[in-house]
Design an enzyme around this catalytic site. Structure first.
Site, PDB file in Angstrom:
ATOM      1  N   SER A  40      43.220  32.682  39.870  1.00 31.92           N
ATOM      2  CA  SER A  40      43.793  34.227  40.771  1.00 31.92           C
ATOM      3  C   SER A  40      44.880  33.813  41.316  1.00 31.92           C
ATOM      4  CB  SER A  40      42.307  34.399  41.581  1.00 31.92           C
ATOM      5  OG  SER A  40      42.661  35.588  42.494  1.00 31.92           O
ATOM      6  N   TYR A  73      36.286  32.377  48.301  1.00 31.94           N
ATOM      7  CA  TYR A  73      36.790  32.761  47.040  1.00 31.94           C
ATOM      8  C   TYR A  73      38.277  31.918  46.895  1.00 31.94           C
ATOM      9  CZ  TYR A  73      38.592  35.791  43.418  1.00 31.94           C
ATOM     10  OH  TYR A  73      39.008  36.150  42.156  1.00 31.94           O
TER      11      TYR A  73
END
Length: 253
Positions: free
Chosen positions: A137, A150
């Protein structure tokens, strides 16, 4: 059929979103597909559409992964392409983030990559034009408030990619990361629902707010990410390794 004819591709999280989009594109190029994930029903739907096989496994359970991967290998032979795509997200202020939430996200988004890579590397270092793709990501390239677990997991994913790329640079294997911004997938749907629940905004307003966090003010599509994965799998990309390919509309420019 195309350049992936009869090549065996393993995709974790292959039942929805990026994994499903990649499965469809690989099937069009002739690949034999093994789709692995926690929920069997969506995996079976994509497998039926693409001529692949579905295998259920919790990505936080190494023994379950080992069993599923062995069954996939029995079905289609050694792995040629491995796309480690399964992941989860969450958001909360850091001081309200529980240890359980931290452990769950790290286990799914990072430890499962360690396990997945270890379980498939013996196949991937045997032969030529093998590929390991880690779906990370843009959160692995920068910080983000309210998403510490995350972000930490995705930074780890990028670091693992770079380390493996160097370790196996002299083999027939390339190792690369895909780093998308907010993608129009069920994970974003979950985020929008969570934002709506906690702020009182509608889910459409929440989705628009998430899209606005991408520099181009729209959500990336799963097909756009899958097309970038296909580029890295293509035989012409054999000299690309250790890369972190961003698909983010300029967000990290």
């Amino acid at each position: 059929m195309g350049w992936a004819q009869d090549r065996h591709a393993l995709i974790t999280g292959g039942g929805t979103g990026i994994g499903a989009a990649t499965a469809r594109m690989l099937a069009a190029e002739g690949a034999q597909l093994s789709l692995v994930g926690r929920r069997l029903e969506p995996l079976q739907a994509v497998a039926s559409e693409t001529g692949g096989r579905a295998f259920s496994a919790d990505m936080t359970d190494r023994q379950a992964m080992e069993t599923a991967f062995a069954a996939a290998r029995d079905a289609h032979g050694p792995f040629d392409y491995v796309i480690l795509n399964a992941g989860i997200g969450d958001s909360a202020p850091f001081l309200r983030t529980t240890r359980e939430a931290w452990d769950r996200i790290i286990a799914t988004n990072l430890t499962a990559l360690f396990d997945g890579a270890q379980l498939t590397l013996p196949d991937l270092v045997a032969g030529e034009d093998k590929r390991l793709i880690i779906v990370a990501s843009v959160a692995g390239l920068r910080g983000a408030a309210y998403a510490a677990p995350y972000v930490a997991s995705k930074h780890g994913a990028v670091g693992l990619t770079k380390s493996l790329a160097l370790e196996y640079a002299k083999t027939g294997l390339t190792v690369n990361a895909i780093c998308p911004a907010f993608v129009d997938t069920p994970m974003v749907d979950d985020s929008a629902e969570r934002i709506s629940r906690t702020t009182g905004r509608s889910e459409n307003e929440a989705r628009a707010a998430l899209a606005a966090m991408n520099a181009n003010n729209r959500l990336v599509t799963a097909d756009e990410v899958a097309a970038s994965i296909m580029h890295l799998l293509d035989p012409s990309s054999r000299s690309i390794t250790g890369a972190c390919l961003t698909i983010d509309g300029g967000t990290t420019a």
